[in-house]
Design a protein around this motif. Structure first.
Motif, short mmCIF file in Angstrom:
data_model
loop_
_atom_site.label_atom_id
_atom_site.label_comp_id
_atom_site.label_asym_id
_atom_site.label_seq_id
_atom_site.Cartn_x
_atom_site.Cartn_y
_atom_site.Cartn_z
N GLU A 1 0.81 -1.21 0.00
CA GLU A 1 0.00 0.00 0.00
C GLU A 1 0.85 1.26 0.00
N ARG A 2 2.04 1.19 0.56
CA ARG A 2 2.90 2.37 0.70
C ARG A 2 3.86 2.55 -0.47
N ALA A 3 3.80 1.66 -1.47
CA ALA A 3 4.74 1.71 -2.60
C ALA A 3 4.01 2.05 -3.91
N ARG A 4 4.72 2.73 -4.81
CA ARG A 4 4.16 3.05 -6.13
C ARG A 4 4.17 1.83 -7.05
N ARG A 5 5.13 0.93 -6.85
CA ARG A 5 5.26 -0.25 -7.69
C ARG A 5 5.49 -1.47 -6.81
N VAL A 6 4.81 -2.56 -7.13
CA VAL A 6 4.93 -3.81 -6.35
C VAL A 6 5.54 -4.89 -7.23
N VAL A 7 6.65 -5.46 -6.78
CA VAL A 7 7.34 -6.53 -7.48
C VAL A 7 7.34 -7.77 -6.60
N ASP B 1 2.51 -5.31 -9.88
CA ASP B 1 2.94 -4.77 -11.17
C ASP B 1 3.83 -5.75 -11.94
N VAL B 2 4.78 -6.38 -11.24
CA VAL B 2 5.77 -7.23 -11.91
C VAL B 2 5.96 -8.51 -11.10
N LEU B 3 6.01 -9.63 -11.80
CA LEU B 3 6.40 -10.91 -11.20
C LEU B 3 7.70 -11.35 -11.85
N VAL B 4 8.72 -11.59 -11.04
CA VAL B 4 9.99 -12.11 -11.53
C VAL B 4 10.13 -13.53 -11.02
N THR C 1 -2.99 -11.90 -18.02
CA THR C 1 -4.38 -11.47 -18.20
C THR C 1 -4.83 -10.56 -17.06
N ALA C 2 -4.28 -10.80 -15.87
CA ALA C 2 -4.64 -9.98 -14.69
C ALA C 2 -3.87 -8.66 -14.67
N GLY C 3 -2.99 -8.43 -15.66
CA GLY C 3 -2.28 -7.17 -15.74
C GLY C 3 -0.90 -7.16 -15.13
N VAL C 4 -0.37 -8.34 -14.80
CA VAL C 4 0.96 -8.45 -14.20
C VAL C 4 2.00 -8.67 -15.31
N GLU C 5 3.06 -7.90 -15.27
CA GLU C 5 4.19 -8.14 -16.19
C GLU C 5 4.98 -9.33 -15.66
N VAL C 6 5.15 -10.36 -16.46
CA VAL C 6 5.84 -11.57 -16.03
C VAL C 6 7.23 -11.60 -16.65
N VAL C 7 8.24 -11.68 -15.80
CA VAL C 7 9.63 -11.77 -16.24
C VAL C 7 10.15 -13.13 -15.82
N ARG C 8 10.55 -13.95 -16.81
CA ARG C 8 11.08 -15.30 -16.52
C ARG C 8 12.57 -15.34 -16.83
N VAL C 9 13.35 -15.77 -15.86
CA VAL C 9 14.81 -15.78 -16.03
C VAL C 9 15.38 -17.16 -15.72
#
Length: 259
Positions: A204-210, A233-236, A251-259
């Motif tokens: 809640e206190r952050a602009r971006r959630v990873v 926002d982002v899933l790594v 589909t839920a709007g999460v950017e998915v980064v796979r490494v």
């Protein structure tokens, strides 16, 4: 194999199998049954398991290893994930880090970045994890803000009203969360409601959630909800993430980064 390595392997086997017997454990580790009996007795003294006639069982259904015994699990994946998460952080940001093995690796990856070797500050890190604060505080270019609260021995995290009061007064650019579960339909969750409350407030206190999580924690649920999937926002994660689960996050709007 050292005693520490032996204990860690025994605890890993205990979680995987739901119980241990002395003779099979001795065969798996290549040591004597007497050595295994001593190990199990000593682990029981530390309340890491319950001794039974001929072996050991976990304390309960919701069994959790202390952080110090979980660091080697999926280590290669966590290292890649942590480096990818660290690369998302810009110099000068205020970053929130929850506790956990993956977020601890994120902290180490941030400390290793050459472009964060100097600054006033190069980075501000807000955390409720004692071990993360302890590792980063020796770096003068980092400003470390540690919440108060009551410490959980298993994860080194500070929780409770004192921790929430401090966190509620702060704002962050990016919150990096370690979770026990993240599902496209049910959102992010952890095993313990006190940790979930802290993680929720951090979001809640952050602009971006990873979210930094290996694929074994994705597409599954846990007891205490942190936030909805739409708030992330982002899933790594690693390349073991099944395509259908990845599509659910996208589909839920999460950017998915796979490494």
């Amino acid at each position: 194999m050292t005693r520490k390595e032996r204990w860690q392997t025994l605890l890993d086997l205990l979680v995987e199998r739901g119980g241990l017997e002395v003779e099979p454990a001795a065969e798996a580790l290549g040591v004597s049954a007497a050595t295994i009996r001593r190990d199990l007795d000593q682990l029981a003294e530390q309340q890491l398991l319950v001794r039974t006639r001929g072996g050991a069982v976990p304390h309960g259904v919701s069994y959790e290893l202390p952080l110090r015994y979980r660091t080697s699990r999926r280590a290669a994946e966590k290292l890649r994930i942590s480096e990818a998460v660290a690369a998302l952080i810009a110099p000068g940001e205020v970053v929130g880090l929850t506790g956990g093995t993956t977020t601890t690796e994120v902290a180490r990856a941030l400390a290793a970045r050459a472009d964060l070797a100097a600054g006033s500050p190069a980075l501000t890190v807000v955390t409720n994890a004692l071990n993360i604060a302890g590792e980063l505080v020796i770096r003068p270019q980092f400003k470390i803000v540690l919440t108060g609260g009551v410490a959980r021995p298993q994860s080194y995290e500070l929780t409770g009203p004192l921790a929430q009061q401090v966190l509620g007064q702060l704002t962050m650019d990016t919150a990096v969360l370690g979770v026990d579960a993240f599902d496209p339909a049910d959102g992010a969750a952890t095993r313990h409601e006190d940790e979930a409350a802290m993680n929720r407030l951090l979001c809640e206190r952050a602009r971006r959630v990873v979210i930094a999580a290996d694929s074994s924690k994705l597409g599954v649920r846990a007891f205490a909800r942190i936030c909805a999937t739409s708030e992330v926002d982002v899933l790594v994660t690693d390349t073991g993430l099944p395509p259908e689960v990845a599509q659910g996050f996208t589909t839920a709007g999460v950017e998915v980064v796979r490494v």
